[in-house]
Design a protein around this motif. Structure first.
Motif, PDB file in Angstrom:
ATOM      1  N   ILE A 173      14.407  61.644  70.558  1.00 51.83           N
ATOM      2  CA  ILE A 173      14.084  63.069  70.593  1.00 51.83           C
ATOM      3  C   ILE A 173      12.881  63.206  71.525  1.00 51.83           C
ATOM      4  CG2 ILE A 173      13.470  65.115  69.274  1.00 51.83           C
ATOM      5  CD1 ILE A 173      16.187  63.918  68.483  1.00 51.83           C
ATOM      6  N   ILE A 174      13.098  63.834  72.666  1.00 51.78           N
ATOM      7  CA  ILE A 174      12.073  63.909  73.698  1.00 51.78           C
ATOM      8  C   ILE A 174      11.486  65.312  73.694  1.00 51.78           C
ATOM      9  CG2 ILE A 174      11.584  63.568  76.144  1.00 51.78           C
ATOM     10  CD1 ILE A 174      14.281  61.935  76.176  1.00 51.78           C
ATOM     11  N   GLY A 175      10.249  65.424  73.256  1.00 49.90           N
ATOM     12  CA  GLY A 175       9.600  66.720  73.082  1.00 49.90           C
ATOM     13  C   GLY A 175       9.565  67.093  71.618  1.00 49.90           C
ATOM     14  N   CYS A 176       8.361  67.093  71.031  1.00 49.36           N
ATOM     15  CA  CYS A 176       8.218  67.297  69.587  1.00 49.36           C
ATOM     16  C   CYS A 176       7.586  68.649  69.267  1.00 49.36           C
ATOM     17  CB  CYS A 176       7.406  66.164  68.969  1.00 49.36           C
ATOM     18  SG  CYS A 176       8.232  64.569  69.087  1.00 49.36           S
ATOM     19  N   MET A 243      14.097  68.002  74.695  1.00 50.60           N
ATOM     20  CA  MET A 243      13.578  69.255  74.137  1.00 50.60           C
ATOM     21  C   MET A 243      12.301  69.727  74.830  1.00 50.60           C
ATOM     22  SD  MET A 243      15.704  69.532  71.571  1.00 50.60           S
ATOM     23  CE  MET A 243      16.407  68.923  70.053  1.00 50.60           C
ATOM     24  N   SER A 244      11.805  68.982  75.815  1.00 53.32           N
ATOM     25  CA  SER A 244      10.477  69.281  76.349  1.00 53.32           C
ATOM     26  C   SER A 244      10.487  70.234  77.535  1.00 53.32           C
ATOM     27  CB  SER A 244       9.778  67.986  76.760  1.00 53.32           C
ATOM     28  OG  SER A 244      10.324  67.488  77.983  1.00 53.32           O
ATOM     29  N   GLY A 245      11.493  70.135  78.385  1.00 50.99           N
ATOM     30  CA  GLY A 245      11.537  70.957  79.591  1.00 50.99           C
ATOM     31  C   GLY A 245      10.726  70.421  80.748  1.00 50.99           C
ATOM     32  N   ALA A 246      10.059  69.292  80.564  1.00 52.93           N
ATOM     33  CA  ALA A 246       9.289  68.685  81.655  1.00 52.93           C
ATOM     34  C   ALA A 246      10.236  67.936  82.588  1.00 52.93           C
ATOM     35  CB  ALA A 246       8.237  67.736  81.094  1.00 52.93           C
ATOM     36  N   LEU A 266      18.566  70.766  75.570  1.00 49.69           N
ATOM     37  CA  LEU A 266      18.314  72.101  75.047  1.00 49.69           C
ATOM     38  C   LEU A 266      17.192  72.796  75.809  1.00 49.69           C
ATOM     39  CD1 LEU A 266      18.837  74.215  72.702  1.00 49.69           C
ATOM     40  CD2 LEU A 266      16.942  73.100  71.525  1.00 49.69           C
ATOM     41  N   SER A 267      16.292  72.027  76.410  1.00 47.51           N
ATOM     42  CA  SER A 267      15.076  72.578  77.011  1.00 47.51           C
ATOM     43  C   SER A 267      15.388  73.458  78.211  1.00 47.51           C
ATOM     44  CB  SER A 267      14.147  71.443  77.425  1.00 47.51           C
ATOM     45  OG  SER A 267      14.772  70.641  78.420  1.00 47.51           O
ATOM     46  N   LEU A 268      14.378  74.238  78.614  1.00 45.80           N
ATOM     47  CA  LEU A 268      14.499  75.150  79.746  1.00 45.80           C
ATOM     48  C   LEU A 268      13.475  74.777  80.815  1.00 45.80           C
ATOM     49  CD1 LEU A 268      14.719  78.538  77.770  1.00 45.80           C
ATOM     50  CD2 LEU A 268      16.608  77.155  78.637  1.00 45.80           C
ATOM     51  N   PRO A 269      13.763  73.772  81.639  1.00 44.16           N
ATOM     52  CA  PRO A 269      12.823  73.434  82.706  1.00 44.16           C
ATOM     53  C   PRO A 269      12.591  74.637  83.620  1.00 44.16           C
ATOM     54  CG  PRO A 269      14.497  71.722  82.469  1.00 44.16           C
ATOM     55  CD  PRO A 269      14.946  72.877  81.638  1.00 44.16           C
ATOM     56  N   THR A 270      11.352  74.884  83.964  1.00 43.87           N
ATOM     57  CA  THR A 270      11.032  76.019  84.835  1.00 43.87           C
ATOM     58  C   THR A 270      10.923  75.594  86.296  1.00 43.87           C
ATOM     59  OG1 THR A 270       8.661  75.716  84.410  1.00 43.87           O
ATOM     60  CG2 THR A 270       9.854  77.262  82.992  1.00 43.87           C
TER      61      THR A 270
END
Length: 346
Positions: A173-176, A243-246, A266-270
């Protein structure tokens, strides 16, 4: 119902928001009016509050934002017979068209014409919210208002984890952030052999351990890829949930996943994410899946079941409860990463 209510308004195209008195929403024949008892802050709300590039391209201030809540039905539209005044409810936040190709195939969660409450229309950071009756989920009497308010994001976490078979598998799980923390508990409950939680934030890594992570890795103090391979007999994880978006974390998710494994994002990288597709995707035979929303209402049934059975206990990551008026404090805690889930009480 006539009158005024308190609401958090995204009032301009910039950082922050304001608490204002606005009209209580009027309902259409197919809608209900809900008195909000608890509403929680999501990462998407932080995007809007801080006004990043995604928010600037998507939302149109001024409007009421927020989309995670629990409450009580107080008024029914004349066509509504599926719920009653007094019912305790939460809501599926994706309002779908029902007529596009995906809806006709039963894939409502990826409707081409989805409207999201608190993003595309007025949301629930307020004393009252109006919603289509078809979007409501009845809450059990045993579920507290605070817990009921986080079923929607828990559905995101469940959809991300359950996109793969994780039983007896090694899972990263990446991003807590709050949804990542929920994913830790869900993966553990689903029988994952290892749940490796990765973040840059010691506070949230501590919460991940409390949620059931078997290993926590600080990505700034160690090489997460090398550590993952060392803990998986040099195979890599079977499933990585990003989950981090990085951008660097997305790249690392691909690199730490075993040949033939799954990467669920799931994340939303900007920002654009540079990927070596030849070595990190094609030659490894990875399956990459983007996750959006929840299966309506299959995911809600599973979330409700996990909470009712006690197989997933969210208590460790429900760290702050604040009055609606103190929303700025809640958002700053989220921005600083010094919280799990923040609940606002109107």
């Amino acid at each position: 119902m006539e009158g005024k209510m308190k609401a958090i308004i995204k009032h301009h195209r910039g950082y922050g928001a304001e608490l204002q008195m606005v009209d209580i929403p009027q309902i259409s024949p197919d809608e209900v009016l809900i008195k909000v008892n608890a509403t929680s802050i999501c990462g998407t709300d932080v995007h809007i509050y801080t006004w990043d590039d995604w928010a600037a391209s998507r939302v149109q201030p001024p409007y009421v934002f927020g989309h995670e809540f629990s409450g009580e039905v107080v008024e029914l539209g004349r066509n509504v017979d599926s719920v009653n005044v007094g019912d305790r409810v939460s809501a599926e936040t994706h309002i779908v068209c029902g007529t596009c190709k995906q809806c006709l195939e039963g894939k409502y969660h990826i409707c081409q014409n989805t409207q999201i409450i608190g993003v595309d229309r007025n949301g629930c950071f307020a004393e009252y919210v109006a919603l289509p009756a078809k979007n409501l989920w009845r809450n059990s009497q045993e579920t507290s208002d605070n817990m009921a308010s986080v079923q929607e994001p828990m559905g995101n976490a469940l959809q991300t984890v359950f996109a793969s078979d994780v039983a007896a598998k090694d899972v990263a799980i990446i991003g807590c952030g709050p949804i990542g923390l929920m994913a830790v508990g869900i993966a553990k409950a689903a029988g994952a052999r290892q749940v490796i939680a990765i973040d840059l934030n010691d506070y949230r890594l501590d919460l991940a351990e409390k949620m059931g992570a078997t290993t926590i890795l600080h990505a700034g103090n160690t090489d997460p890829i090398a550590e993952v391979y060392a803990r998986t007999h040099d195979n890599g994880v079977d499933v990585a949930c990003e989950m981090s978006g990085a951008p660097i974390a997305v790249k690392q998710a691909l690199q730490m996943t075993t040949n033939g494994g799954d990467v669920n994002i799931l994340s939303l990288p900007t920002q654009d994410v540079p990927v070596n597709f030849t070595d990190d995707v094609v030659f490894k035979g990875l399956k990459i899946q983007g996750i959006t929303g929840r299966k309506i209402f299959e995911t809600w049934q599973r979330v409700s079941g996990l909470l009712a059975s006690g197989q997933v206990d969210l208590t460790p990551m429900m760290t702050h409860e604040l009055p609606l008026e103190d929303f700025d404090k809640g958002f700053e805690l989220m921005v600083q990463g010094q919280c799990g889930k923040v609940v606002l009480r109107p």
